[in-house]
Design a protein around this motif. Sequence first.
Motif, PDB file in Angstrom:
ATOM      1  N   PRO A  71       0.805  -1.227   0.000  1.00  0.00           N
ATOM      2  CA  PRO A  71       0.000   0.000   0.000  1.00  0.00           C
ATOM      3  C   PRO A  71       0.838   1.278   0.000  1.00  0.00           C
ATOM      4  O   PRO A  71       0.384   2.308  -0.485  1.00  0.00           O
ATOM      5  CB  PRO A  71      -0.844  -0.113   1.268  1.00  0.00           C
ATOM      6  CG  PRO A  71      -0.134  -1.093   2.135  1.00  0.00           C
ATOM      7  CD  PRO A  71       0.598  -2.023   1.209  1.00  0.00           C
ATOM      8  N   VAL A  72       2.058   1.211   0.506  1.00  0.00           N
ATOM      9  CA  VAL A  72       2.913   2.401   0.497  1.00  0.00           C
ATOM     10  C   VAL A  72       3.399   2.674  -0.925  1.00  0.00           C
ATOM     11  O   VAL A  72       3.376   3.806  -1.394  1.00  0.00           O
ATOM     12  CB  VAL A  72       4.108   2.245   1.463  1.00  0.00           C
ATOM     13  CG1 VAL A  72       5.066   3.422   1.347  1.00  0.00           C
ATOM     14  CG2 VAL A  72       3.617   2.097   2.892  1.00  0.00           C
ATOM     15  N   ILE A  73       3.801   1.640  -1.629  1.00  0.00           N
ATOM     16  CA  ILE A  73       4.304   1.794  -2.998  1.00  0.00           C
ATOM     17  C   ILE A  73       3.164   2.054  -3.979  1.00  0.00           C
ATOM     18  O   ILE A  73       3.341   2.742  -4.975  1.00  0.00           O
ATOM     19  CB  ILE A  73       5.102   0.537  -3.423  1.00  0.00           C
ATOM     20  CG1 ILE A  73       6.382   0.427  -2.595  1.00  0.00           C
ATOM     21  CG2 ILE A  73       5.427   0.560  -4.915  1.00  0.00           C
ATOM     22  CD1 ILE A  73       7.172  -0.841  -2.842  1.00  0.00           C
ATOM     23  N   HIS A  74       1.981   1.536  -3.708  1.00  0.00           N
ATOM     24  CA  HIS A  74       0.888   1.509  -4.689  1.00  0.00           C
ATOM     25  C   HIS A  74       0.418   2.880  -5.179  1.00  0.00           C
ATOM     26  O   HIS A  74       0.000   3.001  -6.327  1.00  0.00           O
ATOM     27  CB  HIS A  74      -0.293   0.715  -4.134  1.00  0.00           C
ATOM     28  CG  HIS A  74      -1.288   0.356  -5.183  1.00  0.00           C
ATOM     29  ND1 HIS A  74      -0.987  -0.518  -6.207  1.00  0.00           N
ATOM     30  CD2 HIS A  74      -2.558   0.765  -5.397  1.00  0.00           C
ATOM     31  CE1 HIS A  74      -2.047  -0.637  -6.996  1.00  0.00           C
ATOM     32  NE2 HIS A  74      -3.007   0.129  -6.524  1.00  0.00           N
ATOM     33  N   ALA A  75       0.483   3.898  -4.362  1.00  0.00           N
ATOM     34  CA  ALA A  75       0.039   5.231  -4.796  1.00  0.00           C
ATOM     35  C   ALA A  75       0.833   5.634  -6.041  1.00  0.00           C
ATOM     36  O   ALA A  75       2.040   5.425  -6.099  1.00  0.00           O
ATOM     37  CB  ALA A  75       0.253   6.251  -3.681  1.00  0.00           C
ATOM     38  N   PRO A  76       0.174   6.199  -7.043  1.00  0.00           N
ATOM     39  CA  PRO A  76       0.850   6.478  -8.319  1.00  0.00           C
ATOM     40  C   PRO A  76       2.168   7.250  -8.199  1.00  0.00           C
ATOM     41  O   PRO A  76       3.159   6.869  -8.834  1.00  0.00           O
ATOM     42  CB  PRO A  76      -0.192   7.281  -9.107  1.00  0.00           C
ATOM     43  CG  PRO A  76      -1.501   6.805  -8.561  1.00  0.00           C
ATOM     44  CD  PRO A  76      -1.245   6.542  -7.097  1.00  0.00           C
ATOM     45  N   GLY A  77       2.208   8.302  -7.405  1.00  0.00           N
ATOM     46  CA  GLY A  77       3.443   9.071  -7.272  1.00  0.00           C
ATOM     47  C   GLY A  77       4.564   8.251  -6.667  1.00  0.00           C
ATOM     48  O   GLY A  77       5.711   8.295  -7.128  1.00  0.00           O
ATOM     49  N   ARG A  78       4.253   7.472  -5.638  1.00  0.00           N
ATOM     50  CA  ARG A  78       5.281   6.653  -4.988  1.00  0.00           C
ATOM     51  C   ARG A  78       5.707   5.497  -5.893  1.00  0.00           C
ATOM     52  O   ARG A  78       6.872   5.110  -5.904  1.00  0.00           O
ATOM     53  CB  ARG A  78       4.794   6.178  -3.626  1.00  0.00           C
ATOM     54  CG  ARG A  78       4.639   7.351  -2.655  1.00  0.00           C
ATOM     55  CD  ARG A  78       4.401   6.930  -1.240  1.00  0.00           C
ATOM     56  NE  ARG A  78       3.156   6.246  -0.999  1.00  0.00           N
ATOM     57  CZ  ARG A  78       1.990   6.852  -0.742  1.00  0.00           C
ATOM     58  NH1 ARG A  78       1.925   8.169  -0.687  1.00  0.00           N
ATOM     59  NH2 ARG A  78       0.900   6.154  -0.507  1.00  0.00           N
ATOM     60  N   LEU A  79       4.774   4.973  -6.669  1.00  0.00           N
ATOM     61  CA  LEU A  79       5.110   3.928  -7.630  1.00  0.00           C
ATOM     62  C   LEU A  79       6.091   4.480  -8.668  1.00  0.00           C
ATOM     63  O   LEU A  79       7.084   3.826  -9.006  1.00  0.00           O
ATOM     64  CB  LEU A  79       3.837   3.408  -8.307  1.00  0.00           C
ATOM     65  CG  LEU A  79       3.990   2.252  -9.276  1.00  0.00           C
ATOM     66  CD1 LEU A  79       4.568   1.026  -8.588  1.00  0.00           C
ATOM     67  CD2 LEU A  79       2.639   1.914  -9.898  1.00  0.00           C
ATOM     68  N   GLN A  80       5.854   5.706  -9.136  1.00  0.00           N
ATOM     69  CA  GLN A  80       6.767   6.338 -10.086  1.00  0.00           C
ATOM     70  C   GLN A  80       8.143   6.568  -9.458  1.00  0.00           C
ATOM     71  O   GLN A  80       9.167   6.319 -10.103  1.00  0.00           O
ATOM     72  CB  GLN A  80       6.209   7.684 -10.555  1.00  0.00           C
ATOM     73  CG  GLN A  80       5.050   7.561 -11.510  1.00  0.00           C
ATOM     74  CD  GLN A  80       4.546   8.943 -11.900  1.00  0.00           C
ATOM     75  OE1 GLN A  80       3.876   9.600 -11.114  1.00  0.00           O
ATOM     76  NE2 GLN A  80       4.890   9.376 -13.085  1.00  0.00           N
ATOM     77  N   ILE A  81       8.175   7.032  -8.231  1.00  0.00           N
ATOM     78  CA  ILE A  81       9.447   7.265  -7.538  1.00  0.00           C
ATOM     79  C   ILE A  81      10.232   5.964  -7.442  1.00  0.00           C
ATOM     80  O   ILE A  81      11.423   5.918  -7.765  1.00  0.00           O
ATOM     81  CB  ILE A  81       9.214   7.880  -6.140  1.00  0.00           C
ATOM     82  CG1 ILE A  81       8.657   9.298  -6.277  1.00  0.00           C
ATOM     83  CG2 ILE A  81      10.506   7.863  -5.313  1.00  0.00           C
ATOM     84  CD1 ILE A  81       8.077   9.877  -4.992  1.00  0.00           C
ATOM     85  N   CYS A  82       9.567   4.906  -7.030  1.00  0.00           N
ATOM     86  CA  CYS A  82      10.250   3.608  -6.904  1.00  0.00           C
ATOM     87  C   CYS A  82      10.724   3.106  -8.264  1.00  0.00           C
ATOM     88  O   CYS A  82      11.823   2.549  -8.372  1.00  0.00           O
ATOM     89  CB  CYS A  82       9.334   2.580  -6.247  1.00  0.00           C
ATOM     90  SG  CYS A  82       9.063   2.894  -4.499  1.00  0.00           S
ATOM     91  N   ALA A  83       9.921   3.307  -9.301  1.00  0.00           N
ATOM     92  CA  ALA A  83      10.320   2.877 -10.645  1.00  0.00           C
ATOM     93  C   ALA A  83      11.577   3.611 -11.093  1.00  0.00           C
ATOM     94  O   ALA A  83      12.509   3.003 -11.640  1.00  0.00           O
ATOM     95  CB  ALA A  83       9.177   3.106 -11.637  1.00  0.00           C
TER      96      ALA A  83
END
Length: 98
Positions: free
Chosen positions: A9-21
């Motif tokens: 759930p922490v990674i799932h938010a679109p902005g955080r998913l982009q950051i991790c990518a």
Amino acid sequence: MKPSPVLDPVIHAPGRLQICAILSSVDDAEFAMVRDAVGVSDSVMSKHVKLLEEAGHVAVSKVASGGRQRTWLKLTSGGRKAFKDHVAELTRLAGLGA
């Protein structure tokens, strides 16, 4: 049967998913570069980074450079694994609809 990974759930938010990518493809990256790539304000980026850091997914370091303090971001080893597992689960779920 092997249990499938679950969505983080922490990674799932679109902005955080982009950051991790973005961070998954480099050793580390400057805060401003990632912020610009994601297309958010400093405050929104800071909130995303804080949540990722609190979850242990991102390490933040500050380095003085040219009279300015620069912030660098890096996925931790746990963050890399969590992102990989998250993407694997998204891929698995996307395959169910095909």
